[in-house]
Design a protein around this motif. Structure first.
Motif: not given
Length: 277
Positions: A85-86, A90-92, A169-170, A188-189
């Motif tokens: 969920a975090q 961009g992080l990946w 938020g989710q 994510l979006f």
């Protein structure tokens, strides 16, 4: 956009991008001494892992040909640590860059499946900005889900679900409909929009092979054609597989994948003119 055909194999090693970041699981096959072929660098799709059918297939190709192969799991995926969920594109992509620069040696053919195709293109952009574009011998993009969060996923969500994501938020997907429950987050979006590539020229600074099924319900073949149009400055070829679905993991699909790798290899051969493609 997932592939969950995980297979048992050798135990994973682990890498951290920073001391306070999750440990990322990876599998690395070293090249045989003196082997000059580019290594193979695998990037999985959304909620997929490095032991899936296609990832295992390219490792087998590398073993036969004596070349290097590097696979890893994004945080929150497969055997890596971290909360799914975090995570966000961009992080990946940052993790892919860190793993690539720290563990891959010499020129690489980057092979990205579904979301991994988007990550691969973000990786190419980051390497170019670092002055390391020559590290890419080429790319093979399998059903590339470029900008999928806003181009393919968000428009299909019912209005009530979009409102829940914005408000809370989710939203948790139902296990009965999606095989297993997982969160779709506002992060994510929002991060997907921040890392969108469509709307301008996309550069890889290397040859690109796209494999796309025309019966793909997740990434329509028109989406792959849109990507091809955005790759106008680099040599790019698309192979449309008429009866191919999203996974492209059948024996004939894997044969097409191997041939795409061979075509990328041809570009790096001395005296290559393109006449044999």
């Amino acid at each position: 956009m997932t592939e969950t055909e995980s297979q048992t194999s050798e135990p994973a090693a682990y890498f951290q991008t920073a001391q306070d970041q999750p440990r990322l699981a990876y599998l690395y096959r070293e090249a045989n001494a003196g082997n000059k072929l580019p290594g193979l660098f695998w990037l999985s799709g959304f909620r997929s892992d490095m032991r899936g059918a296609k990832a295992s297939f390219i490792d087998a190709v590398a073993e036969r040909e004596g070349r290097a192969c590097l696979r890893f799991d994004y945080s929150g995926h497969g055997e890596s640590q971290g909360d799914f969920a975090q995570g966000a594109i961009g992080l990946w992509a940052q993790q892919a860059l860190a793993v690539f620069r720290a563990l891959a040696q010499g020129p690489q053919i980057v092979i990205g499946s579904s979301m991994g195709g988007w990550v691969a293109l973000l990786l190419a952009r980051a390497l170019a900005r670092l002055g390391e574009a020559e590290r890419l011998a080429g790319m093979v993009l399998i059903a590339p889900a470029v900008d999928f969060t806003q181009e393919l996923m968000w428009p299909k969500l019912p209005e009530a679900i979009r409102e829940a994501i914005e408000l809370h938020g989710q939203w948790q997907t139902p296990a009965a409909a999606f095989g297993e429950s997982y969160p779709l987050t506002r992060r994510l979006f929002e991060d997907g929009r921040a890392n969108a590539l469509f709307g301008g020229e996309i550069r890889t600074f290397c040859p690109v092979e796209i494999l796309q099924g025309m019966a793909d319900p997740d990434v329509p073949w028109a989406h792959a054609m849109k990507l091809l149009e955005h790759l106008a400055a680099d040599p790019a070829t698309i192979t449309l597989i008429k009866d191919g679905e999203h996974r492209l993991s059948r024996p004939q699909d894997l044969t097409a994948l191997q041939k795409a790798i061979e075509r990328i290899d041809a570009y790096s051969r001395p005296g290559f003119t393109g006449e044999n493609l």
